[in-house]
Design a protein around this motif. Sequence first.
Motif, PDB file in Angstrom:
ATOM      1  N   SER A   1      52.719  28.850 159.297  1.00 22.65           N
ATOM      2  CA  SER A   1      53.082  29.303 157.956  1.00 22.65           C
ATOM      3  C   SER A   1      52.865  28.177 156.969  1.00 22.65           C
ATOM      4  O   SER A   1      53.303  27.040 157.181  1.00 22.65           O
ATOM      5  CB  SER A   1      54.547  29.757 157.917  1.00 22.65           C
ATOM      6  OG  SER A   1      54.749  30.863 158.787  1.00 22.65           O
TER       7      SER A   1
ATOM      8  N   PRO B   1      52.989  32.358 138.242  1.00 28.54           N
ATOM      9  CA  PRO B   1      52.582  33.404 139.182  1.00 28.54           C
ATOM     10  C   PRO B   1      51.873  34.551 138.498  1.00 28.54           C
ATOM     11  O   PRO B   1      51.037  35.221 139.102  1.00 28.54           O
ATOM     12  CB  PRO B   1      53.921  33.851 139.786  1.00 28.54           C
ATOM     13  CG  PRO B   1      54.958  33.468 138.775  1.00 28.54           C
ATOM     14  CD  PRO B   1      54.448  32.238 138.109  1.00 28.54           C
TER      15      PRO B   1
ATOM     16  N   GLU C   1      49.044  36.978 157.040  1.00 32.49           N
ATOM     17  CA  GLU C   1      49.996  37.702 156.215  1.00 32.49           C
ATOM     18  C   GLU C   1      50.373  36.845 155.014  1.00 32.49           C
ATOM     19  O   GLU C   1      50.366  35.619 155.090  1.00 32.49           O
ATOM     20  CB  GLU C   1      51.266  38.040 157.018  1.00 32.49           C
ATOM     21  CG  GLU C   1      51.016  38.898 158.248  1.00 32.49           C
ATOM     22  CD  GLU C   1      52.282  39.085 159.063  1.00 32.49           C
ATOM     23  OE1 GLU C   1      53.337  38.559 158.632  1.00 32.49           O
ATOM     24  OE2 GLU C   1      52.217  39.746 160.123  1.00 32.49           O
ATOM     25  N   ARG C   2      50.688  37.564 153.933  1.00 31.95           N
ATOM     26  CA  ARG C   2      51.199  36.887 152.742  1.00 31.95           C
ATOM     27  C   ARG C   2      52.607  37.415 152.503  1.00 31.95           C
ATOM     28  O   ARG C   2      52.804  38.612 152.270  1.00 31.95           O
ATOM     29  CB  ARG C   2      50.323  37.161 151.531  1.00 31.95           C
ATOM     30  CG  ARG C   2      50.869  36.522 150.252  1.00 31.95           C
ATOM     31  CD  ARG C   2      49.891  36.585 149.120  1.00 31.95           C
ATOM     32  NE  ARG C   2      50.403  35.911 147.946  1.00 31.95           N
ATOM     33  CZ  ARG C   2      49.715  35.674 146.834  1.00 31.95           C
ATOM     34  NH1 ARG C   2      48.436  36.047 146.773  1.00 31.95           N
ATOM     35  NH2 ARG C   2      50.253  35.043 145.808  1.00 31.95           N
ATOM     36  N   GLY C   3      53.579  36.521 152.580  1.00 33.51           N
ATOM     37  CA  GLY C   3      54.960  36.915 152.413  1.00 33.51           C
ATOM     38  C   GLY C   3      55.481  36.578 151.037  1.00 33.51           C
ATOM     39  O   GLY C   3      54.738  36.151 150.150  1.00 33.51           O
ATOM     40  N   PRO C   4      56.759  36.784 150.838  1.00 30.62           N
ATOM     41  CA  PRO C   4      57.351  36.451 149.528  1.00 30.62           C
ATOM     42  C   PRO C   4      57.428  34.938 149.328  1.00 30.62           C
ATOM     43  O   PRO C   4      57.305  34.157 150.286  1.00 30.62           O
ATOM     44  CB  PRO C   4      58.752  37.086 149.624  1.00 30.62           C
ATOM     45  CG  PRO C   4      59.048  37.122 151.099  1.00 30.62           C
ATOM     46  CD  PRO C   4      57.736  37.353 151.776  1.00 30.62           C
ATOM     47  N   ASP C   5      57.650  34.568 148.104  1.00 31.63           N
ATOM     48  CA  ASP C   5      57.815  33.151 147.734  1.00 31.63           C
ATOM     49  C   ASP C   5      56.605  32.312 148.132  1.00 31.63           C
ATOM     50  O   ASP C   5      56.733  31.163 148.574  1.00 31.63           O
ATOM     51  CB  ASP C   5      59.090  32.572 148.371  1.00 31.63           C
ATOM     52  CG  ASP C   5      60.338  33.292 147.911  1.00 31.63           C
ATOM     53  OD1 ASP C   5      60.355  33.778 146.759  1.00 31.63           O
ATOM     54  OD2 ASP C   5      61.293  33.393 148.716  1.00 31.63           O
ATOM     55  N   HIS C   6      55.414  32.885 147.985  1.00 31.14           N
ATOM     56  CA  HIS C   6      54.160  32.152 148.214  1.00 31.14           C
ATOM     57  C   HIS C   6      54.087  31.592 149.634  1.00 31.14           C
ATOM     58  O   HIS C   6      53.729  30.432 149.832  1.00 31.14           O
ATOM     59  CB  HIS C   6      54.000  31.018 147.196  1.00 31.14           C
ATOM     60  CG  HIS C   6      54.151  31.480 145.771  1.00 31.14           C
ATOM     61  ND1 HIS C   6      53.245  32.329 145.183  1.00 31.14           N
ATOM     62  CD2 HIS C   6      55.105  31.212 144.841  1.00 31.14           C
ATOM     63  CE1 HIS C   6      53.632  32.573 143.934  1.00 31.14           C
ATOM     64  NE2 HIS C   6      54.755  31.909 143.705  1.00 31.14           N
TER      65      HIS C   6
END
Length: 1037
Positions: A431, A440, A483-488
């Motif tokens: 990660s 953003p 995967e792209r998750g929250p908070d960059h």
Amino acid sequence: MGISVLLIVCALLGCRVLSQRVVLVQPGPLVRVEGSHATVWCNVSGYRPGVEQDFEWSVYLQSAPEREMRIVSTSQSNFAYSLYAPRVARGEIYVERVSGDFALLHLAPLEARDQGLYECYTPNTDGAFLGSYSAKTQLTVIPDTLSVTAPGQTLEKAEGDVLQLSCDVTHLTAEHTHLSMGWYLRSGDPEAPPLDLVTLSRDFVLRPGSTHRQRFLSGDLRLDKLSSTSYRLSLVLQPGDQGQLYCEAAQWIQDPDHSWYSMTRKQSNSTTLTVQPTDRDFSIVVSSERKVYQAGETVDLRCSIEAQAVADRFFSVSWVFSSAPLAVVDPGGVPTLSPDYSAREAAGQLTLRKESPALHLLRLRRLTAQDSGKYICRVTERERAGTGEFVDRTKRSRNIQITVLPLKSNISVVLFSNSSEVQEGAPVSLSCLVGGVLSPAGGALSVRWWRGEEEVASVGRDGAVRAGPAYLERSRYGEMSVERGPDHAFTVRLHRALPPDQGQYRCTATEWRQSPHLAWEEIGEKSAVRTLTVRAMESSFSVSASSRTPGVSYGDTFALQCVVKLQSPAPAPVTVTWHFQPPGDGAQFHDLVTLSRDWTLRWGEGLGGGASMRASLDHSASNTVLRLSVSRAGPQQGGTYQCSTHLWRRGYDNTWSHVANRTSNLLGISVTKPVSKLRLLKANQSVGLVEDGRARVNCSVAAQTSADARLAVRWYARKGAEPAELLLTQGAGAGLQYGAYAEEERLRSRLQVERLTPGVYRLTLHRAERSDSGEYYCSVEEWLPDPQGTWYQLALDTSGVTLLSVTPPEPQLQVEETESNVSVSESGSIRLGCSILSQSSRDSRFSMAWYRLRGGGAEPLSEGAEPQCVFSIGHDAVFGNGNCSPAEPSGPDSRLLFQRTTFDLYSLTIQHARPEDSGRYYCHVQEWLLNPRSVWYRLTANDSGLTTVTVRQTDPSLRSVVCSSESLFFFVFFYPFPVFGALLLALGLLRYRGRHAGRGQEGKNGAPLLWIKEPHLNYSPTCLEPPALSLHPGSVD
């Protein structure tokens, strides 16, 4: 005709003419409600003027329609019958005189028994009867079924709120009636009458109260019928509406005179209402999260309206930026933007929203330096004046200063994984967390992962995911994802780590900014590294074999456990095989069962011998356990067991490659006969019984190895020190086999074996003999089937000894021992008695013998003299077959007479006593029994008491000489007659037939028997003794 004549006569005589009296009563039938206040009017006319009229009321009840029941009178206080007198006295029934000739009958409260035919009678006050003096009407009483219900409650409302109250009105009346209802307001003044809010008449006409007509017309006051029984009041509240509100309904019926009468009226529970006046002033507050923003961020400006009942008031909101209008939102929430901001709203960079009636939102995205300045919220309220016109009031908020700083990249990158060291096959997550992103909105990020100099994957600023050239094929097989998750947070996942995956990984993040001309430019870049180690599967690969039961018994089940240890997060890609080597030199291992890597079982040759196998599998994160269970084990299943395993690796393209193999330790299993639990009761016992009885010997099995076991029971007998002899065998198949000893001792017909209950056997010996005495016991063999069905003897046990003692019956013979003296004259009879008082058995037989001891009387008893046998009879009833031989011979001429008068009384009579018969006599009795072998044996003997006999000598006379000799008596008195008769018969035959008479035959004398041939009759007319039927020795064949 009569009236006309009377009028003519009165005219001729000059008399005064009177008018005709008429009495009218309220037409019926009148329907009234039980418990209500009912009235019936009565009117009289045509009477002489100036005279007050009286009224008397009576009723004819339905129970007695011909009987008049007096109720009340205006002239008589005691007019009422006893049924109505108490109610008249209480004032519940009375007559109200409205005028001189008009009165009302009051019944309050009206009762159900008041139903009937009412008659109003007016007494005559004219002196002459002319017209009618009474009238009748029918009164019907029905139950009061009117129900008016509304919940009683206390409410606090604000001015302008809408109040809704419901009221249910129901009735159950067979008659045709109408309902009226309405809502009423009772103020705090108790003396003021309630105000009509709105009513619904019996004709279904809706009418507002006089004070609420304008509110009814404007729609602020409504009455809605929700159903056939439910009514709802809706009221927009004003301060003057507070008080108690209740619902009232009435039930109406139309009388025969077409007038409407309210039979009953009821009110519901009250609702206490308090109305708070509304403050019409309002204030405005504008807020934001902060005052300083970076370029590209989003700002939210909220305009909050603080006022009462905002939802019921009409507010429009205007946004102003640096004294220039930005947008207007009308009371319905519809925005109108200025031309400068319409394009920005179309691009999604501006949002206007009415979040609630009191809160409005202005959102600006992708802020630029031009958005710095002062923002103002202006609110306008539109109100309706009393004249109906609208009036606007406007207020503005304070200025709020927003500052937008130029964009500057300050990103940071952190790379972490789920573990720095993972097992082969485990998932790996790398990660990349990017922080410090300033814009953003209006900006973008791109991320790339590297392993050494080899690109793994990347995420472009447009969000597109691309695998590196070396990982492209792996990504196509689904072995890698991004995967792209929250908070960059950006994560690359390797779903199954392989040894080549270990190394140093690097994550690089780049921040981009889009210019107003839509061109992208890089404003910053940062990187982070992480080292990953992958442990190969074969480093933790091992196998072992074990069993909790290395030694089992026939028919048992034993389990073998092959444990494969492998540090692998996914199901272990292994094949496991159990092998078996039978005992003996040169025996080879052969496969029993194999677990393939796709988790399927394949069976091999098997164990044979009737055994069955079952395999089960348990799998955990670190162990794979293949259990082999062998049921119904026999000797063929004993031997050496071993398991082997092979490790496989599956590539991302689903191809398999062999990695390593392991072999477990040898495991020896021994299969032996089970330990016997056979146990017999060992208690010794003694059994005593009388000969010819029944002896029972039990053999009890206290425990056995298995309920399926077969038991063979052998019975033994031992006499003294001799070895035990086999009586019989009750085989496991329930067959009987007698031993040679049973045949020799004639026991076969007297032995009986039986199985009382499972495990309890009994040997019964019938008609026991004294020779049967000895020791008896049993031995039990326990047989079990092996897994192949062959029966084998498992154990042998012997029971305790039963000592059997067979004895003859206890002697109970008792003979009368009383001594006596007998004196007879010569030639007389000597009667000797022998009485048996008790005997040992009812089947006993006796042998009798009488002995005489010389001496007695005048002759002294000689010392040492032997007793002389006088008479004997054996137990077989044969004379002379006793225990002695009589001195006097037996025969027809014997003087001895033996008799058995009863079953226990015997006697011996010596006839023609002689002086030498004197002496001391006694009887000797022997008791004989029949043994089980039908052989008579002597049980016991006993002697009676002594009887001393004295024979007196007398001189002989002719009569005594004749009577004393039986032969002489027959010769003198009996033989001459047959002799002379025979001679005469012979002469006759010779004379007439000339033939010589045949010679006579002599009788035969044989051995003495039990049956009587011909009794001798002793009779003499000159003798003193009566004739006797006697049994003489020698008188039977």
